[in-house]
Every structure is written in C-alpha cells, then in structure tokens.
Design an enzyme around this catalytic site. Sequence first.
Site, mmCIF file in Angstrom:
data_model
loop_
_atom_site.group_PDB
_atom_site.id
_atom_site.type_symbol
_atom_site.label_atom_id
_atom_site.label_comp_id
_atom_site.label_asym_id
_atom_site.label_seq_id
_atom_site.Cartn_x
_atom_site.Cartn_y
_atom_site.Cartn_z
ATOM 1 N N ASP A 162 -4.387 1.633 5.715
ATOM 2 C CA ASP A 162 -5.394 1.411 4.826
ATOM 3 C C ASP A 162 -5.653 -0.121 5.084
ATOM 4 O O ASP A 162 -4.345 -0.903 5.499
ATOM 5 C CB ASP A 162 -5.144 1.631 3.436
ATOM 6 N N ASP A 220 -5.152 5.775 -0.607
ATOM 7 C CA ASP A 220 -4.913 5.877 -2.275
ATOM 8 C C ASP A 220 -5.956 6.688 -2.865
ATOM 9 O O ASP A 220 -5.418 7.336 -3.995
ATOM 10 C CB ASP A 220 -4.872 4.371 -2.748
ATOM 11 N N ASP A 243 -8.641 10.650 0.269
ATOM 12 C CA ASP A 243 -7.548 10.461 1.461
ATOM 13 C C ASP A 243 -6.639 11.643 1.439
ATOM 14 O O ASP A 243 -5.978 11.817 2.329
ATOM 15 C CB ASP A 243 -6.699 9.464 0.995
#
Lengths: 306, 929
Positions: B281, B622, B626
Amino acid sequence: MVIQKEKKSCGQVVEEWKEFVWNPRTHQFMGRTGTSWAFILLFYLVFYGFLTAMFSLTMWVMLQTVSDHTPKYQDRLATPGLMIRPKTENLDVIVNVSDTESWDQHVQKLNKFLDPYNDSIQAQKNDVCRPGRYYEQPDNGVLNYPKRACQFNRTQLGNCSGIGDPTHYGYSTGQPCVFIKMNRVINFYAGANQSMNVTCVGKKPHHHKNKGKLIPEDGRDEDAENLGHFVMFPANGNIDLMYFPYYGKKFHVNYTQPLVAVKFLNVTPNVEVNVECRINAANIATDDERDKFAGRVAFKLRINKT
Amino acid sequence: MVGGFSILLWVGAFLCWIAYGIQYSSDKSASLNNVYLGSVLVLVVILTGVFAYYQEAKSTNIMSSFNNMIPQQAVVIRDSEKKTIPAEQLVVGDIVEVKGGDQIPADVRVLSSQGCRVDNSSLTGESEPQPRSSEFTHENPLETKNICFYSTTCLEGTVTGMVINTGDRTIIGHIASLASGVGNEKTPIAIEIEHFVHIVAGVAVSIGILFFIIAVSLKYRVLDSVIFLIGIIVANVPEGLLGTVTVTLSLTAKRMAKKNCLVKNLEAVETLGSTSIICSDKTGTLTQNRMTVAHLWFDNQIFVADTSEDHSNQVFDQSSSTWASLSKIITLCNRAEFKPGQENVPIMKKAVIGDASEAALLKFSEVILGDVMEIRKRNRKVVEIPFNSTNKFQLSIHETDDPHDKRFLMVMKGAPERILEKCSTIMINGEEHPLDESTAKTFHTAYMELGGLGERVLGFCHLYLPADEFPETYSFDIDAMNFPTSNLCFVGLLSMIDPPRSTVPDAVTKCRSAGIKVIMVTGDHPITAKAIAKSVGIISANSETVEDIAHRLNIPVEQVNQRDAKATVVTGMELNDMSLEQLDEILANYQEIVFARTSPQQKLIIVEGCQRQDAVVAVTGDGVNDSPALKKADIGIAMGIAGSDAAKNAADMVLLDDNFASIVTGVEEGRLIFDNLKKTIAYTLTKNIAELCPFLIYIIAGLPLPIGTITILFIDLGTDIIPSIALAYEKAESDIMNRKPRHKKKDRLVNKQLAVYSYLHIGLMQALGAFLVYFTVYAQEGFLPHTLINLRVEWENDNVNDLEDHYGQEWTRYQREYLEWTGYTAFFVGILVQQIADLIIRKTRRNSIFQQGLFRNKVIWVGIASQIIIGLILSYGLGSVTALSFTMLRAQYWFVAVPHAILIWVYDEVRKLFIRLYPGSWWDKNMYY
C-alpha cells in the site's frame, strides 16, 4: 481459485522415471553423467577408505589397552553364577525311565563333558595339589608365566563318575546325577580361605508374582517332600580351595573346573520338582534379587515312570 | 504438520502391542517392555500434537484479543425509547442513531443527518471523508450518499437511519465471506516440512521393510523381525523435531513481535523470508499518512521544506518580507486547531481538529512561527468564508496586530488557478508588482512543476482593505459579499504531500538488494503514486517509464520501444482492459511497477498474477476490502494502527507500527529462520544413522544389541532437544539480505545434499565413534570384538548362565544383561559426545566456525551444557533404575569418542574450506546443503 496442482498421468510418471534412469539427451544415468558418477564413486571410495582406516586405528589403539590374559575390569563378576550339567534347553532334567532316548542325549553330553576329568588325563596334565589352600602361582617377575592346574579326578565323583556304570549316571534307573559347577572368574578367591560346599533343596522358585507373599517357613513345601533323598559327591558337596584362583584360559590351559555331583535317589515320580542348589561360601552372596543365578542355580527335575 | 511422523509412530506403537500380544499368548510371563515402549511412542505423538496446538493457540490468542476489545454498542429507538444495545442484537428495520466518532453498527439507510461525514476508507479505499445525507444519488449502493456501511466510522455530525442489513448480509459481511472463500494455501514452510517428512519416512519405511525381509530370510522369528522393525522406525523418526521446529518458529515470532511484526500464524514467519514480491500500500505504509508541506513558491523561486518526521530542519530563506506576508496568510486563513491537552506532545505528533491540508499548514506554521493560536488572537478574525467545493477558496478578514494600522487584512487561499484569477498584483520581495504575462507564466511553470511532483498545491493571496472604505466599525456580510474579492495581491504557492516515511527508501533498497520486487498498489492518483514511488525508490532514480521516454525524446508514446522502459505505472482503468496474459507480461517484464487508482478487487487480480509467476507474494493492506487479497497472498500483512479488524483477521501478520521498514526486518528474520531450520534438521538427522546402524549390525552380525529403543528416545527427546532449539539463535552467516529469495520449488529446506551429508558423511562417522565406545566397554569387560560376532542367540538366552568370554570367564544372563545396558549407555554417550561436535559444526554451512565466532551464540553453550547434564543424570542419577536401561558408566568412556568428534569437526571445516575456495565447483555442488 484455480487449483494449480495438475495430476500426472501414469504414462507420464513412467516416462519421467525412464528419463531419470537414463536420459539420452544429457547422457545422465540416475541423474548423473558418467564423469559425475566416476567422481562421486571415487570420492566415496577415498572417504570410506579413510573412515575405515580411522576406525581401525582407533579400534587398534583401544585394543592396546586390553591385555590378552586378564580382563581390564571384572566389576560385573563379583559373584560367580552356578550352572548345571547336563545342559538342557530350559534348565529342566526330564527322564522317562522306560524311554531310553529321553535320557540318552543327557548321557552323551555328560560323557563328553566328563571326558577331560578322566583320571589318566588329569594325572598326565595336572598337578596333585595340597587340599584346603589356594594354589597360588605368582608370576615372580616372569611375565605371563604359564600356570599349572590341580587335578580333579573323575573318580572323585563316586557313583556319579559314570565309570563302568551300567545305570548311565542313574538315568536308566530314575536316580539321575546332576552336576553343579561354579562359573569361572579370573583371580577370584572363592570361599575367602574357608571351606565351602554346595547344598540343594526342593523349593519353588520365587516368581515375580508372589514377591512379598512369603511362603510360610513351617508350611509344607511340596517340592521338598517330592525331592526325597540325595547324595553328593564329593561328600557334602565340598569344593576345595585348591582349584582357585583361576588364571584365565590363555595360560591356565588345563584348568579343571571343580564339580559337585548330586544323585537324586527317590524323587517322587511323575511330578515336576523344583530344585535349588546354592553355594555356601564366605564371599559369595546368594541373595541377589535380580540375578537368579548368582551363587545359586534353580532347575526342574521330573522322573516319569510308568 | 505432524501427519507423516505420527503415523509412523502409531504404526510402531501398534507393532509393539501386537508383539507383546504374541509374546503373552505363548508365555504368560513375557516382559512388559514392549507395552511400555508402545505407550511411550503414543505419548510422544500426543505430546507433540498438544504442544504444537498449544503454540498455535498461544499466537492465535493474541489476535482474538484484538477482536474482543470493545464490544460494539448501538443506540436504537425501540418502543419510542432510546436504548443502548449490543450491535449484534440489531434487526432490519431498527432505527439507530449514530454520532461523530461512533462505528456504524449495521448497513443503515439515512433518514436524517446533520453534517454527517463518514470514513469509508476501509471499505472503498476513499481516503477523503464522505458526506452523508438522506438524498438518493446513485443506483450503486456503494456510491449513493444515503447509505452508511457497517464497520465504517462516522467522523462528525449525527445521523439517524434505518437498519437495512445486518451481520453477514452487510456489504462488509459479503467481503468477509469472500475472504474466507479464498482458499488458504499451504505455507511454504509447511510444504517444506511435508517434503522433509516424506524423505525421512521414506528412508524409515524402506530400510525397515528391507531389513524385515533380511531378518526373515536370515531365519529370525517373525516376532523378532517385527521388533527390529520397531527399532528401525524409532531410530529413523526424529521424534523431537516437529516440536523443535514449532518452538523455533515461535521464538522467531517473539523476536519479530519485538520488531513490531506480530505473527499470527507461526508458519508465516518463514513465508516472509521467502517472499519475492511485496505488494505494498502507499498511504500509511510507505508514507507517514499525514499531509505535510513539501514546497513553497514565492519571489519567483521554489523552496524545499523539510518533510522528515519531525520537521526540525527548515532551511529555506525566511528573510524575505514576502515570506512574512505568506506566513501570515497561512496562519490566519486556517480553521484547524490543535486538540487541547497536548502541551507535551511534539508538534508533528499533535492531534488536530480539521482536515488534512489545514492540519499540515497549521503544523508547518507552528513549527516555524511558534504559537499560532497567539498570533490568531492578536489578529482577531472578523469574518470568514469556509472552503467549499463550488468556490474552491477560503477567505477570512482580520484586524491587524499593528495598533497603528487600522486597516483590515483579507487573506485567502484556494486552488491556485482560482486564486490567480482574483489577483491583479503579485508580491515579489515584499513589493507589489502588477501581474503581467511573464509573471503569470512563471506562476504556471511553478504550478505545473509542483503538480508534477504529485503534490497538492494551494495558492495564497491577501489584500489590505483601505481604511477609508472599511472603517473599524464596518460590518462585513458574507452573503452579500460587501467587500472586494478581486484585484488581490498574489503572495505565493504552497504544495503539500503525504511524504514517505524516512526509513522507507532504505528499506526498499534493502529489498531490492535482497532480490525482492516491491510493487506499489494504491488507490491514489498516478502522478502522486509515481512521485512517491520515485522518492522511496520503488521507481529508481535512473529508470524511466514509457511516458518518460516519450517525453524526453519528444515522440509519441506508441513509438517508444517497450523494452527500454524499466518502470511502469498502470492505472486501474488500464488494468480493467487487460487480459490476464497482458498482466502477466507486465509483471514479468517490468522491474518497477506502480499500480495506481486501483480498486480493492483489482488488488486480488494483481496478487494472483504475481503468484502465477511462481512468486511468494506478501501483500499489505488495511481496509476490509483488502481482506480477500490478504487472504489470497502467501503472506498477508495487515496494518496494526490503521488496519480494520477484518484485515487483521485475514492477515497472517500484523505490522504494529504500520511501517514498511518493519516488513524488511521481518524478511530478514524469516530468511534467518529458514537457514537455521536447515541447520536444526541437519543436526537432528545426523544421529539417526548412529541410532539406526546398531540395529542393522545387530541383525546382520549378531552382536549384542548396542543401543535400546528407549535409549534412542532419550536422545531424540532428551539430550538433543535444547541444542537443536539453540541453533535457532544462530546469527546469519553472511548478509542474508544480499541474496535472492529462495525459489519455492528449487531451494528446498531438506535437499539431497543435506540428507546425504547428514546421513552418509557425518552420521556414519558418528556411528563409527559410538561403536568404538561400545566395543571398548565390551572389550574391557572381557568380550573382545571378535567374540561378539554371532553371539546374539546365546547372549539373549535366559537359560545360558555360563557364557564364556574371551578370557574363559563365565557370565550369567543378568551379568550379561547389565553389561548390555552399560553398552547402551556407552553408545548413548558416544552419540552424545559426537552430537556436541555436530552441534558446533552445524552453526555454519559455509563459513568457518572461527569466522562465525565460537562463543557468539551463547545459547549453543547452554545446549551443550544441557546435553551433558542430562547425560550425566541419566547415567549416574538414574543408573539404578533398571527399566530405563542406563548404568553408571566409567568416567573415561566419556572421552573415547572424542577423537571421532574432533574428526567430525575437522572434516566439516575442510568441507567448508573447499566450498569457500572453489565456489561452483563439483565439491560445492555436492557438499553444500
């Protein structure tokens, strides 16, 4: 999700194996080329050769610490064991009086066993020693001086000597002789300079199962009754001190082990009788819990008469 | 994980019982040894199982504590009364009230709201707060404004709504079930262990059966042959190993937890080490997750601001009076405030009320100018127009702090082009200049440049309202706009970015040298994504994308040779149009990849693409959305701070500090544990041969049994346990972060070299050494080696009580048995002494022990001490317990095997020397494991 594990067909597996065994493309046999095999074989030849040499060397060094004549340690043999002859599979002497074959094998064994005790051989090879004292033969500075042995004549076994005995040690009449011998232990001064003898009683052996359950002392012991009378040769089952110490088979070449013969005169026929013989000597303990043969021997006696 | 071995041990145990059954049926007084042995084997299986379960449960517990921290409550109107009930008791149709700061307790349709904004980032990835009202704006439930989703947070305002879905039927519930639907594949280490179990079990079974056949054809009774079979199985199975592996993994897990990697699934510890691709990310992981002022433009010049975590080092020129004006606008035209009660918190860490850019500006000015609130107090705000998306500016009018200056100051900030439109002059070096073509052009260049860096740019302007027109008593009216909003004076630009964490570039470099590809997957704008990728090194300084090349050569994108570009930025839109093959091609051909504007579903596609390349993929995430990707990844890494519970549940690992750099330390630990497990297994396998040979020799040459089955168990589960765990503490031999990640299918935990070297080299040496001790004991008691050959039958006959030794002495059965136990003890001590040497050589695989340092790993010495102490206790403390078949051994026998132990050490040093001297040679290929 696609399961990515594809199943191999049987043919593919065989094909893969074939290729593993001999791959014509790379000239590989079992995954290695010729030179690779040569290398690896050479390597293992050298490596294992070296290991063998190393092991032999250490073994050789170790054997240097061991004398050829006397053992380095004897801690396990503090108490010599007792054994009987004739030697049977389960320490039982079974005699069918009417069936010659049943005891003939015992007789053959005994004949063979007692051959070296023949008076002629004893006289020829061994010394006449003074009874009642140890026959010590110190080296006196000469290393590993050969040792002489004392005579134990077959005639000392009296009625059990089997010499000119039509009853074959009593086996044909149901009055068998059983010979008791004490295990040889090098440099062991049995009896600690006092006289010793062997005694036998009819007695159930202590099994683990009745451990702690004492057989009443005054109680009727069937085995003792069934055993009946017996005589011992030499008298009282004596073992003389002159047969000790033993110096080892290497230079106590003609050593003759002292024996005690027990002739059972009127064993109750057709029952199994448990007999226990033990040596009474000052320095031989006979009460070892674990070793049932330390200074004693238990065997079964059965005379079958029709 | 236990499967293979426990089956073997179960077989062994049943064979034991069957053997006893047969013995018992023929002889009622048969010894109970076989029953004991069988029970011990079963006990071993059960204990290993319980132990592994306990270890797993312990680490799982850490996680479940996360979930149960706060039972969620909801305020519901039932029977026209407000009640607070647990969220799981909600039903469809309930009317719930939610206020700022609360979690939404279910999927809710908004009935009425007041200034409600929700944070949907965990669901949709949108990082901006989303307004919520009762109005229906879109067909798609995810897009419409009148639905609040379960587990998202209401940031501000209040909302009243009706529950339309609960539990698993909520949007989040769907995603969660999607996550659990994704097959959780076996971890690499589980595959490796399975592979290893196959090897060992294969060896055990084939040797066992081979010797069973040999024994039967040598006319041994079948019962005896079965007992041999048990011995061979017990000797071959490293009973303690699986427990050891579990402990080793959990030790590493603990160590990683200290470095902020919380490992949920023990096996994941190693997976991280074999990772070859990290899909990371951007927000919060690579970046600090807070807007920060990065650049300023005034006086026709771009200045760089310090964006490090503490902002301590602001070096741009602050002497210009333009800066004085600019700083005043920054300070005054800002509604953000620090939350009270944070006097002792460093400025950059203080919590702020207000949106991200305002907070950035507030902190920036606080750092440079000092107490902002004080300045604002001295320049009392008269009136203000807050920012809104239609006018795209923010304005406020203040009294000045100069008591002689009665003018009002109007300050304004907003989208640069909108601000510039309203200006007629520009301030340069403190003086107002008319805004002409050329200055407008320099403004545009600066604006484009800052925008090109992926930064959010704001323009600032001001105007001193003439005192005659706007006297002190003038009443400003926002709605009537009774004040000028044009012909202002442009002062400068400020650009902000969520800057990378300072540790990240270093960590990315480390990954790169460790052969790990770092792919950025973000929902953010491509330009921003690329800028961050460049600044952290995901796109390295000298590599270009196709677009860069096109721009440099001034040719259309289509004419650029795709092969010239090392890097690429792929947007979600492009990804949508791609076939799987095209995606594979991109993943295979580009070294540096950034995925921007991707949806959470696309993340899953990317992960699968990477896995098709045979890569071990780590994914960070997070949001709830996801979780399928986290589950699908070989190792899912959730963020501990920003992460949602669903993400944490789906992940194998939780980063407690949300920091990418922690992943790298995790990788390092994972690689180390793989190396160390190799060492542990090599160490454990070695003695198998030394335990096996006695049985083979016993069957073939008829020697009295050199070592008993129970004694073997005492080695496997006694003396060897702590040393093999100690190897887990071994330091890396070289920089493990400088080599490629291991190939899932080629670099096995237990390879041929390891097995051959352990079994046929060191193992054999060990067997010889142990036999030496055994022969020594027998020889010195009177049974020279040659007298032992084929002695077995007589030796074991209970009715032979006058067995003659080499010297003519006669032995009773018990005397022999005791000697046999002494032999067991001797063999045991022989193995033990050589296992010490084995332990030392296993410290390294390539380096010399002296390079590694003999004493650096103290735990190894604890292991050696434990080995010796356990050995001493068994021999001298329990010497009288006959059931264990140990006897008091003469002290000197402990040293008989020492030459062989030294030989093992020397041989291994030679092996390592040649490996170092001739890398890639025949020796290296065959001897390096």
